[in-house]
Design a protein around this motif. Structure first.
Motif, PDB file in Angstrom:
ATOM      1  N   LEU A  68       0.823  -1.212   0.000  1.00 35.82           N
ATOM      2  CA  LEU A  68       0.000   0.000   0.000  1.00 35.82           C
ATOM      3  C   LEU A  68       0.852   1.254   0.000  1.00 35.82           C
ATOM      4  O   LEU A  68       0.566   2.219  -0.728  1.00 35.82           O
ATOM      5  CB  LEU A  68      -0.926  -0.006   1.225  1.00 35.82           C
ATOM      6  N   ILE A  69       1.926   1.271   0.799  1.00 37.91           N
ATOM      7  CA  ILE A  69       2.813   2.433   0.845  1.00 37.91           C
ATOM      8  C   ILE A  69       3.441   2.673  -0.523  1.00 37.91           C
ATOM      9  O   ILE A  69       3.498   3.814  -1.006  1.00 37.91           O
ATOM     10  CB  ILE A  69       3.908   2.237   1.913  1.00 37.91           C
ATOM     11  N   MET A  70       3.905   1.611  -1.173  1.00 36.70           N
ATOM     12  CA  MET A  70       4.567   1.776  -2.460  1.00 36.70           C
ATOM     13  C   MET A  70       3.600   2.220  -3.551  1.00 36.70           C
ATOM     14  O   MET A  70       3.959   2.998  -4.437  1.00 36.70           O
ATOM     15  CB  MET A  70       5.263   0.480  -2.856  1.00 36.70           C
ATOM     16  N   LYS A  71       2.360   1.749  -3.504  1.00 35.09           N
ATOM     17  CA  LYS A  71       1.354   2.200  -4.465  1.00 35.09           C
ATOM     18  C   LYS A  71       1.089   3.697  -4.304  1.00 35.09           C
ATOM     19  O   LYS A  71       1.006   4.455  -5.277  1.00 35.09           O
ATOM     20  CB  LYS A  71       0.060   1.424  -4.273  1.00 35.09           C
ATOM     21  N   MET A  78      -0.321  -1.611 -12.326  1.00 35.55           N
ATOM     22  CA  MET A  78       0.658  -2.408 -11.604  1.00 35.55           C
ATOM     23  C   MET A  78       0.275  -3.882 -11.596  1.00 35.55           C
ATOM     24  O   MET A  78      -0.894  -4.227 -11.591  1.00 35.55           O
ATOM     25  CB  MET A  78       0.763  -1.929 -10.155  1.00 35.55           C
ATOM     26  N   GLN A  79       1.294  -4.704 -11.567  1.00 38.84           N
ATOM     27  CA  GLN A  79       1.100  -6.125 -11.317  1.00 38.84           C
ATOM     28  C   GLN A  79       1.525  -6.405  -9.888  1.00 38.84           C
ATOM     29  O   GLN A  79       2.470  -5.808  -9.385  1.00 38.84           O
ATOM     30  CB  GLN A  79       1.939  -6.952 -12.281  1.00 38.84           C
ATOM     31  N   GLU A  80       0.847  -7.325  -9.242  1.00 43.06           N
ATOM     32  CA  GLU A  80       1.104  -7.571  -7.828  1.00 43.06           C
ATOM     33  C   GLU A  80       0.853  -9.031  -7.501  1.00 43.06           C
ATOM     34  O   GLU A  80      -0.105  -9.638  -7.986  1.00 43.06           O
ATOM     35  CB  GLU A  80       0.177  -6.690  -6.988  1.00 43.06           C
ATOM     36  N   GLY A  81       1.729  -9.627  -6.690  1.00 45.24           N
ATOM     37  CA  GLY A  81       1.500 -10.998  -6.260  1.00 45.24           C
ATOM     38  C   GLY A  81       2.785 -11.717  -5.902  1.00 45.24           C
ATOM     39  O   GLY A  81       3.882 -11.153  -5.971  1.00 45.24           O
ATOM     40  N   VAL A 104       6.661 -18.851 -13.581  1.00 41.90           N
ATOM     41  CA  VAL A 104       5.292 -19.084 -14.052  1.00 41.90           C
ATOM     42  C   VAL A 104       4.490 -17.793 -14.114  1.00 41.90           C
ATOM     43  O   VAL A 104       3.780 -17.531 -15.078  1.00 41.90           O
ATOM     44  CB  VAL A 104       4.576 -20.117 -13.156  1.00 41.90           C
ATOM     45  N   GLY A 105       4.579 -16.953 -13.090  1.00 45.71           N
ATOM     46  CA  GLY A 105       3.819 -15.705 -13.065  1.00 45.71           C
ATOM     47  C   GLY A 105       3.585 -15.248 -11.641  1.00 45.71           C
ATOM     48  O   GLY A 105       4.246 -15.709 -10.703  1.00 45.71           O
ATOM     49  N   TYR A 124       6.731 -11.652  -2.448  1.00 48.94           N
ATOM     50  CA  TYR A 124       5.558 -10.883  -2.864  1.00 48.94           C
ATOM     51  C   TYR A 124       6.079  -9.582  -3.461  1.00 48.94           C
ATOM     52  O   TYR A 124       6.875  -8.868  -2.823  1.00 48.94           O
ATOM     53  CB  TYR A 124       4.644 -10.591  -1.676  1.00 48.94           C
ATOM     54  N   VAL A 125       5.674  -9.257  -4.693  1.00 47.43           N
ATOM     55  CA  VAL A 125       6.255  -8.115  -5.393  1.00 47.43           C
ATOM     56  C   VAL A 125       5.187  -7.222  -6.020  1.00 47.43           C
ATOM     57  O   VAL A 125       4.056  -7.652  -6.275  1.00 47.43           O
ATOM     58  CB  VAL A 125       7.225  -8.576  -6.520  1.00 47.43           C
ATOM     59  N   LEU A 126       5.591  -5.978  -6.250  1.00 46.49           N
ATOM     60  CA  LEU A 126       4.866  -5.062  -7.125  1.00 46.49           C
ATOM     61  C   LEU A 126       5.729  -4.844  -8.350  1.00 46.49           C
ATOM     62  O   LEU A 126       6.946  -4.705  -8.240  1.00 46.49           O
ATOM     63  CB  LEU A 126       4.648  -3.701  -6.443  1.00 46.49           C
ATOM     64  N   ILE A 127       5.110  -4.825  -9.525  1.00 40.82           N
ATOM     65  CA  ILE A 127       5.818  -4.457 -10.744  1.00 40.82           C
ATOM     66  C   ILE A 127       5.124  -3.212 -11.288  1.00 40.82           C
ATOM     67  O   ILE A 127       3.960  -3.250 -11.689  1.00 40.82           O
ATOM     68  CB  ILE A 127       5.805  -5.594 -11.780  1.00 40.82           C
TER      69      ILE A 127
END
Length: 233
Positions: free
Chosen positions: A9-12, A180-183, A195-196, A219-222
């Motif tokens: 949340l902070i990074m978003k 953003m992609q997240e997971g 895989v993704g 767990y990452v944000l792209i």
């Protein structure tokens, strides 16, 4: 210096502030600790607040104070859009401002009829609000209001027009939506092939390559610019 990870949340929120203030996100985002991300976010929040004050009229509305928006109907969203319109343009927005529950590939859009030069409505993605929060909605509304006001003034109003880009810069609106992609990063437990991303750790998932269980990693944000950041969920 602490090496603990910032939260998603902070990074978003930090990324949305960077875009709002016209700064360029770079690879430094991938190396921030929790404390560094908080310091940067708070500094940009102060800058955004100071910038907003320069446009404040006699209204008591302060966009930086908005933390949550009622999504049960369109009323609060429409009120926010009109407050922003009054703050930055000195006149209300005279088209409906509405939520869209199914819109995921865009933060929002301004609908219009070019043939009869008629503005129709402004739409905000509810999905993106749930992903990125109220300040992202504020930025999106400002972006769409720039389209709307330039359109009714008969000026170039499309994303690629330089007049529009300068208008977004003037009012502190982002030029682009967040995508953003997240997971969790997943790989095949047998061969290690990436895989993704998966939002949840699910033991029943298997890889397409070897039909073996997935191994769940960080767990990452792209971010839209490709920068990968490891975060706490």
């Amino acid at each position: 210096m602490s090496n603990n990870k910032p939260t998603a949340l902070i990074m978003k929120y930090l990324y949305s502030l960077i875009l709002e203030l016209g700064e360029k996100p770079d690879s430094l985002l991938s190396r921030l600790s929790y404390e560094e991300a908080m310091d940067w976010m708070n500094r940009l929040k102060r800058q955004a607040k100071e910038k907003a004050k320069a446009f404040q009229n006699h209204s008591s509305f302060h966009e930086q104070s908005v933390r949550a928006i009622d999504t049960s109907d369109h009323k609060e969203l429409a009120w926010l859009g009109n407050q922003l319109s009054l703050t930055y343009y000195g006149r209300p927005c005279k088209v409906p401002i509405e939520w869209d529950k199914s819109l995921k590939n865009a933060a929002g859009f301004f609908a219009f009829n070019q043939h009869i030069h008629k503005p129709i409505r402004i739409v905000q993605s509810m999905w993106q609000y749930n992903q990125f929060g109220a300040q992202h909605v504020i930025g999106t509304l400002k972006h769409e209001l720039a389209h709307y006001h330039l359109f009714i003034e008969g000026k170039p109003f499309r994303d690629e027009d330089e007049v529009f880009k300068q208008e977004c810069k003037r009012i502190g609106a982002p030029l682009y939506a967040l995508a953003m992609q997240e997971g969790y990063e997943t790989s095949c437990a047998a061969c290690g092939t990436f895989v993704g991303l998966e939002k949840k750790e699910r033991k029943k998932l298997k890889s397409r390559c070897c039909k073996e269980p997935l191994r769940f990693g960080s767990y990452v944000l792209i971010f839209p610019n490709g920068v990968r950041v490891e975060v706490e969920k």
